[in-house]
Motif scaffolding. Sequence first.
Motif, PDB file in Angstrom:
ATOM      1  N   ARG A  10      15.696   9.357  16.166  1.00  0.00           N
ATOM      2  CA  ARG A  10      17.123   9.174  15.959  1.00  0.00           C
ATOM      3  C   ARG A  10      17.902  10.656  15.863  1.00  0.00           C
ATOM      4  NH1 ARG A  10      17.444   5.680  18.648  1.00  0.00           N
ATOM      5  NH2 ARG A  10      17.324   3.261  17.932  1.00  0.00           N
ATOM      6  N   ARG A  11      17.365  11.429  15.027  1.00  0.00           N
ATOM      7  CA  ARG A  11      17.846  12.824  14.971  1.00  0.00           C
ATOM      8  C   ARG A  11      18.160  13.709  16.243  1.00  0.00           C
ATOM      9  NH1 ARG A  11      14.873  15.363  10.005  1.00  0.00           N
ATOM     10  NH2 ARG A  11      15.499  14.121   8.223  1.00  0.00           N
ATOM     11  N   LEU A  38      16.649   3.247   9.109  1.00  0.00           N
ATOM     12  CA  LEU A  38      16.359   4.440   9.928  1.00  0.00           C
ATOM     13  C   LEU A  38      16.700   4.513  11.276  1.00  0.00           C
ATOM     14  CD1 LEU A  38      12.876   5.317   7.943  1.00  0.00           C
ATOM     15  CD2 LEU A  38      15.171   6.439   8.047  1.00  0.00           C
ATOM     16  N   GLY A  39      16.958   3.404  11.888  1.00  0.00           N
ATOM     17  CA  GLY A  39      17.651   3.498  12.973  1.00  0.00           C
ATOM     18  C   GLY A  39      17.106   2.450  14.013  1.00  0.00           C
ATOM     19  N   GLN A  46      26.459   4.769  11.902  1.00  0.00           N
ATOM     20  CA  GLN A  46      26.061   3.548  12.043  1.00  0.00           C
ATOM     21  C   GLN A  46      27.183   2.573  11.592  1.00  0.00           C
ATOM     22  OE1 GLN A  46      23.290   3.734  14.233  1.00  0.00           O
ATOM     23  NE2 GLN A  46      22.698   1.839  13.175  1.00  0.00           N
ATOM     24  N   LEU A  61      21.296  11.759   5.993  1.00  0.00           N
ATOM     25  CA  LEU A  61      21.104  10.354   5.505  1.00  0.00           C
ATOM     26  C   LEU A  61      22.507   9.897   5.471  1.00  0.00           C
ATOM     27  CD1 LEU A  61      19.509   8.193   5.099  1.00  0.00           C
ATOM     28  CD2 LEU A  61      19.437   8.782   2.613  1.00  0.00           C
ATOM     29  N   TYR A 105      24.488   9.806   9.038  1.00  0.00           N
ATOM     30  CA  TYR A 105      23.945   8.880   9.833  1.00  0.00           C
ATOM     31  C   TYR A 105      24.224   7.271   9.590  1.00  0.00           C
ATOM     32  CZ  TYR A 105      20.813   5.427  11.655  1.00  0.00           C
ATOM     33  OH  TYR A 105      20.264   4.260  12.295  1.00  0.00           O
TER      34      TYR A 105
END
Lengths: 222, 222
Positions: free
Chosen positions: B63-64, B91-92, A18, A11, A14
């Motif tokens: 996304r992962r 979350l993307g 971003q 998390l 990520y």
Amino acid sequence: MVDDEPDVLDLVTYNLGQAGFQTDTAVDGAEALRKARSINPDLILLDLMLPEMDGLEVCKLLRRDPKTSAIPIIMLTARASEIDRILGLELGATDYVPKPFSPRELVLRVKKRLEQNAGPQAKTAFIFGPLNVDVSRHLVTVKGKRIELTATEFKLLTLLIQRIGHVQSRDQLLRDVWEYESHIDTRTVDTHMRRLREKLGPVSKHLDTVRGVGYRFLAELN
Amino acid sequence: MVDDEPDVLDLVTYNLGQAGFQTDTAVDGAEALRKARSINPDLILLDLMLPEMDGLEVCKLLRRDPKTSAIPIIMLTARASEIDRILGLELGATDYVPKPFSPRELVLRVKKRLEQNAGPQAKTAFIFGPLNVDVSRHLVTVKGKRIELTATEFKLLTLLIQRIGHVQSRDQLLRDVWEYESHIDTRTVDTHMRRLREKLGPVSKHLDTVRGVGYRFLAELN
DNA sequence: CGGAACCGTGACAAATTCGTTACAGTTTCA
DNA sequence: TGAAACTGTAACGAATTTGTCACGGTTCCG
């Protein structure tokens, strides 16, 4: 970031991704130490509750090692006591963020911390095995021995390192190192590359020729 | 597009088809994940309300996975709450379109999003089972082992990958890889294809001959 | 079914690329 | 000012890449 909880790692990395940051992760203290020494990150997010070697111990070792002593460390933990916070800060943590945290808040703190570091302590040093390159000091050493490079050689090396892994065509190098503005037919890049390789000796294996394309700097040698 | 309502799927894919796009559909999360990995679409329209695995979960998994992590995802849902939107974006998801929507508006958004992606964020890394191709690094590996390709071979492979699934005639390849400007009668494409296949070994099964037409790269092997 | 077209393959020679040496002009510095 | 260092160019040759040719197997179609 160092944390043994994969969900948290994913998390946060990520969110940092971003926000434009490159991240790397470690799941325990030993891996963290190894990576900090080889990668030389701009900042470390360090969970206190780690398996085997706890975060405080890791922090202590990071601060003791000249290679890593200047890296900002933000500590993450569910421990709320004032003693832990103070101990962490005394052992060298730059900041302290209690779990649970909002990823947004964390990203914001990382951003702020890196902005604070952007000036005098921006990352300018690179380490590849025996090769050390310190851009701001204009210093190149191989196994601790100083290598004297000319201005052009140094510029060529650092540009390839900054674009590590990515092939740079001769035209790109002429534009970015020599500041030529149009294509010319020249072998001067090849000549400088030869001189750079001569001076670097065996570590010049990091300087890779891609035939018909250009040159690149390899982070790792196989 | 991923949606469990056939009417919506048909309507949107029809409109996208009219606008010149090729589409494919999935009715649940599992199918969506499978197709995203094999087809590698330019963009995914993802409904949040799916049976079994909801859209947020699908988004997270997409996304992962390095194979799908760069694909733009536009989320579609009747959910209006800000929490859902922020959560989706965090979350993307690339964008968010509330249902009900006008097919025209959706097509326009798809168009805009694809135009935005055409420039600086063009994909440079591709994964097909054991085969990894990283264009900017000029790096091809099969099962983690580096494969040395010549400049022309690399160019041929990457062009076929970028036009994945589409047959390229020999003339097209001569024009785009060799930069020939007029038709010549030559077997040189065949020869390079042979060499490329030799170097890639078993994964060269992705390199498909269409007799009498040309060559294409297959995303999947049956 | 047979012939023509197509394409994979092996072999060879020409072309290209790049490392290397040597040289000369320019710049820097004591 | 002169010597040393830096930089770019030219030429050579080794290694690699590329393109062509011929052969034969495969596929397609009349």
